[in-house]
Design a protein around this motif. Structure first.
Motif, PDB file in Angstrom:
ATOM      1  N   UNK A 163      54.458  32.419  82.266  1.00 27.91           N
ATOM      2  CA  UNK A 163      55.152  31.124  82.234  1.00 27.91           C
ATOM      3  C   UNK A 163      54.084  30.036  82.224  1.00 27.91           C
ATOM      4  N   UNK A 164      54.086  29.205  81.159  1.00 22.12           N
ATOM      5  CA  UNK A 164      53.041  28.192  81.011  1.00 22.12           C
ATOM      6  C   UNK A 164      53.589  27.006  80.236  1.00 22.12           C
ATOM      7  N   UNK A 165      53.334  25.812  80.734  1.00 20.56           N
ATOM      8  CA  UNK A 165      53.789  24.579  80.080  1.00 20.56           C
ATOM      9  C   UNK A 165      55.293  24.596  79.794  1.00 20.56           C
ATOM     10  N   UNK A 166      56.056  25.159  80.709  1.00 13.34           N
ATOM     11  CA  UNK A 166      57.507  25.163  80.572  1.00 13.34           C
ATOM     12  C   UNK A 166      58.064  26.229  79.660  1.00 13.34           C
ATOM     13  N   UNK A 189      56.637  40.406  86.833  1.00  9.70           N
ATOM     14  CA  UNK A 189      57.459  39.386  87.481  1.00  9.70           C
ATOM     15  C   UNK A 189      56.778  38.045  87.252  1.00  9.70           C
ATOM     16  N   UNK A 190      57.570  37.000  86.992  1.00 10.71           N
ATOM     17  CA  UNK A 190      56.997  35.686  86.706  1.00 10.71           C
ATOM     18  C   UNK A 190      57.949  34.603  87.195  1.00 10.71           C
ATOM     19  N   UNK A 191      57.405  33.430  87.459  1.00  8.31           N
ATOM     20  CA  UNK A 191      58.223  32.269  87.786  1.00  8.31           C
ATOM     21  C   UNK A 191      58.839  31.708  86.505  1.00  8.31           C
ATOM     22  N   UNK A 192      59.994  31.090  86.645  1.00  3.89           N
ATOM     23  CA  UNK A 192      60.633  30.353  85.549  1.00  3.89           C
ATOM     24  C   UNK A 192      61.206  29.093  86.171  1.00  3.89           C
ATOM     25  N   UNK A 193      60.346  28.096  86.344  1.00  4.00           N
ATOM     26  CA  UNK A 193      60.716  26.944  87.144  1.00  4.00           C
ATOM     27  C   UNK A 193      60.955  27.406  88.572  1.00  4.00           C
ATOM     28  N   UNK A 194      62.069  27.004  89.187  1.00  4.97           N
ATOM     29  CA  UNK A 194      62.364  27.447  90.553  1.00  4.97           C
ATOM     30  C   UNK A 194      62.877  28.882  90.624  1.00  4.97           C
ATOM     31  N   UNK A 237      45.216  28.425  79.176  1.00  6.83           N
ATOM     32  CA  UNK A 237      44.430  27.223  79.430  1.00  6.83           C
ATOM     33  C   UNK A 237      44.869  26.156  78.436  1.00  6.83           C
ATOM     34  N   UNK A 238      45.270  24.997  78.952  1.00  6.45           N
ATOM     35  CA  UNK A 238      45.724  23.939  78.064  1.00  6.45           C
ATOM     36  C   UNK A 238      46.894  24.405  77.225  1.00  6.45           C
ATOM     37  N   UNK A 239      46.788  24.271  75.907  1.00  4.22           N
ATOM     38  CA  UNK A 239      47.835  24.731  74.999  1.00  4.22           C
ATOM     39  C   UNK A 239      47.685  26.181  74.601  1.00  4.22           C
ATOM     40  N   UNK A 240      46.681  26.871  75.150  1.00  3.59           N
ATOM     41  CA  UNK A 240      46.286  28.178  74.623  1.00  3.59           C
ATOM     42  C   UNK A 240      46.746  29.321  75.523  1.00  3.59           C
ATOM     43  N   UNK A 241      47.249  30.389  74.896  1.00  4.86           N
ATOM     44  CA  UNK A 241      47.691  31.598  75.573  1.00  4.86           C
ATOM     45  C   UNK A 241      46.716  32.719  75.216  1.00  4.86           C
ATOM     46  N   UNK A 242      46.247  33.460  76.219  1.00  2.00           N
ATOM     47  CA  UNK A 242      45.296  34.559  76.018  1.00  2.00           C
ATOM     48  C   UNK A 242      45.934  35.883  76.431  1.00  2.00           C
ATOM     49  N   UNK A 243      45.548  36.974  75.736  1.00  2.00           N
ATOM     50  CA  UNK A 243      45.954  38.294  76.206  1.00  2.00           C
ATOM     51  C   UNK A 243      44.949  39.350  75.729  1.00  2.00           C
ATOM     52  N   UNK A 244      44.803  40.373  76.574  1.00  2.00           N
ATOM     53  CA  UNK A 244      43.882  41.469  76.284  1.00  2.00           C
ATOM     54  C   UNK A 244      44.542  42.556  75.470  1.00  2.00           C
TER      55      UNK A 244
END
Length: 545
Positions: free
Chosen positions: A301-304, A248-253, A348-355
């Motif tokens: 959800x990150x940076x829109x 589950x994640x936010x998408x704006x409101x 973080x910043x412009x960067x997306x991380x995943x395991x």
């Protein structure tokens, strides 16, 4: 006729791994991509904020002791309380560490002293909430630990007994590398509620049986922040039949739920994974989006932008981004790497991380990154080879504290079902790092004569770099897949004892069609390699076709 010479330069790796392995050698200097890597982070600086873009091996070390007894699926760093980090693991144990990553303690265990299968975890409003299952009743309850700003205590069965809500179900979920994906994802939304995913696989309620469900917890101040229930609700939203929430994640409101088709004991369910968009007030989602894969595991959800991980539960996955409407765009495809659990994605910043866990270029319990912290250059890098030993899956990630702005400040949880750990960055750790260049297509028989490698610091003790050359099908060394290759002189302070910062390796590697170069780091001192790497050679006969 004299042999015709050639020179290949590797000028940049900032574009990340290539979607294809082979490249005409004439284009080598014009690309910023490579074939594969493990534990190499071009965003990690050597000494300053500006010297990024080099081949920089990263070192991460397990800081846990003996109290972590299950896969760390949820890492939390609450703004309340004195502890830096909490981990809720698969056997229901909540552990904590202080601001120095020491003082390991077992805070509590859900489901009694032996614990029960943990199925979800999150920090919300001064408490840590933990979903735990019962193998006897096939039901799930929610406990909480808090208040963190006071004298915390465990409130067992807070959901089912204290606030008298309907128990959650305990459906069977798919596994990745032996780790069962949690069946009750949790997410704190910007409306002040903690949302919980569920799937009704066992009740006799006609309206919900076989459906995904979304519940929420909502609390308010009463003697302590978050102490009192404030209208928590079971079944705030029904999802389509046969769709099981995995994240589950936010998408704006709005709220978006990632679901997978119910596999009913099989590897995959019938149909595809889906996204469901909900305004949190209407009786049903306002949009459903089909994904291209039956398997999916995580959202961010990150940076829109909404990022999605989907693919296969056995091996291989893709990173995609939601573009609006019914459009989902693939950003990268990794056929040899495992899906991340929902708790193993971060940004973080412009960067997306995943395991993940990868089998190429070698086995690694690893972390991937897309994009760069300070540059909009799309591309995927394998930036961390964890202490998991190559057989473990990275199960959780967390930006655990504010470190130097240019450092990779992640806590990395991992498990191979019998061994468990959480890593942090440590320059003195020993982690194997690997870089593989593009496979350069030569178009004629050839010979590699010399490789020139510059370094970011003088070669010193506890630094070793092994250079190997491969051909996909080699006349001298039959090496499909590049498992052996031909090793050149090992670079260390025994063979190069004059504190060299530039090494010229003589070679006599002969091939028919193509070749690839591998660099492999070991030792406890990080050994940055600068660019360009220059490869000299010659064609041994004229091209005949």
């Amino acid at each position: 006729m004299p042999a015709k010479p050639f020179t290949i330069k590797i000028n940049s790796i900032m574009g990340g791994k290539s979607p294809h392995r082979f490249l005409p050698y004439q284009l080598a200097g014009n690309t910023n991509k490579f074939d594969a890597s493990l534990g190499i982070d071009p965003d990690q600086p050597m000494t300053s904020f500006t010297d990024m873009g080099v081949l920089m091996p990263t070192s991460f070390v397990d800081f846990t002791s003996t109290l972590l007894n299950g896969a760390p699926m949820w890492l939390m760093s609450p703004p309340r309380g004195s502890e830096l980090l909490y981990s809720y693991s698969t056997l229901g144990r909540l552990n904590s560490w202080n601001t120095s990553f020491g003082g390991e303690a077992t805070v509590t265990t859900t489901g009694g002293t032996q614990g029960n299968a943990a199925q979800g975890g999150a920090y919300y409003n001064n408490y840590i909430y933990m979903a735990y299952g019962s193998s006897e009743t096939r039901s799930v309850d929610i406990a909480r630990w808090g208040p963190l700003d006071g004298t915390p205590a465990l409130q067992e069965s807070w959901w089912g007994s204290t606030i008298a809500q309907t128990p959650l179900d305990d459906p069977d979920f798919p596994t990745v590398e032996g780790i069962t994906l949690p069946n009750h994802p949790m997410h704190v939304h910007n409306d002040g509620r903690l949302y919980i995913g569920d799937f009704d696989s066992s009740t006799s309620t006609a309206a919900t049986r076989g459906r995904g469900l979304i519940h929420y917890i909502q609390t308010e101040f009463a003697t302590d922040e978050g102490a009192a229930d404030n209208g928590s609700q079971y079944n705030a939203l029904d999802l389509p039949f046969n769709q099981m929430p995995v994240d589950i994640e936010s998408y704006g409101p709005d709220l978006v739920t990632l679901t997978i088709p119910n596999p009913n004991g099989a590897t995959f369910g019938s149909g595809n994974a889906m996204l469901h968009f909900w305004d949190t007030g209407s009786p049903s989602p306002y949009r459903h989006v089909n994904l291209q894969d039956p398997a999916a595991s995580a959202l961010l959800f990150h940076n829109g932008l909404l990022y999605i991980w989907s693919g296969s539960y056995t091996q291989g996955h893709r990173l995609s981004v939601y573009r609006g409407g019914q459009t989902v765009e693939q950003l990268d495809y990794l056929p040899y790497a495992e899906l991340p659990p929902a708790g193993a994605v971060a940004a973080k910043g412009n960067r997306i991380y995943w395991g993940s866990r990868t089998t190429y270029p070698t086995n690694g319990s690893c972390v991937y990154a897309y994009n760069h912290k300070n540059a909009n250059i799309p591309g995927t890098h394998n930036i961390i080879n964890s202490d998991g030993g190559g057989s473990a899956l990275v199960t959780s990630l967390l930006r655990v504290r504010q470190d130097a702005f240019n450092n990779t400040d992640l806590a990395v949880g991992w498990s191979d079902t019998s061994n468990f750990g959480i890593d942090r960055r440590s320059a003195g750790a020993t982690n194997t790092a690997v870089f593989r260049s593009m496979n350069y297509q030569m178009g004629a028989p050839f010979r590699i004569t010399k490789i020139i490698i510059p370094f970011g610091e003088a070669i010193t003790s506890n630094q070793t770099l092994t250079v190997r050359l491969y051909e996909s099908i080699d006349s001298d060394v039959v090496d499909p897949g590049g498992t052996t290759g031909v090793a050149l002189q090992t670079i260390n302070n025994t063979n190069f004892s004059s504190s060299e910062r530039r090494v010229e390796l003589d070679a006599d590697f002969r091939g028919l069609n193509d070749f690839q170069m591998q660099l492999k780091w070991s030792g406890t001192n990080e050994m940055p390699v600068l660019l360009p790497i220059i490869i000299h050679g010659e064609f041994t006969k004229e091209k005949t076709a």
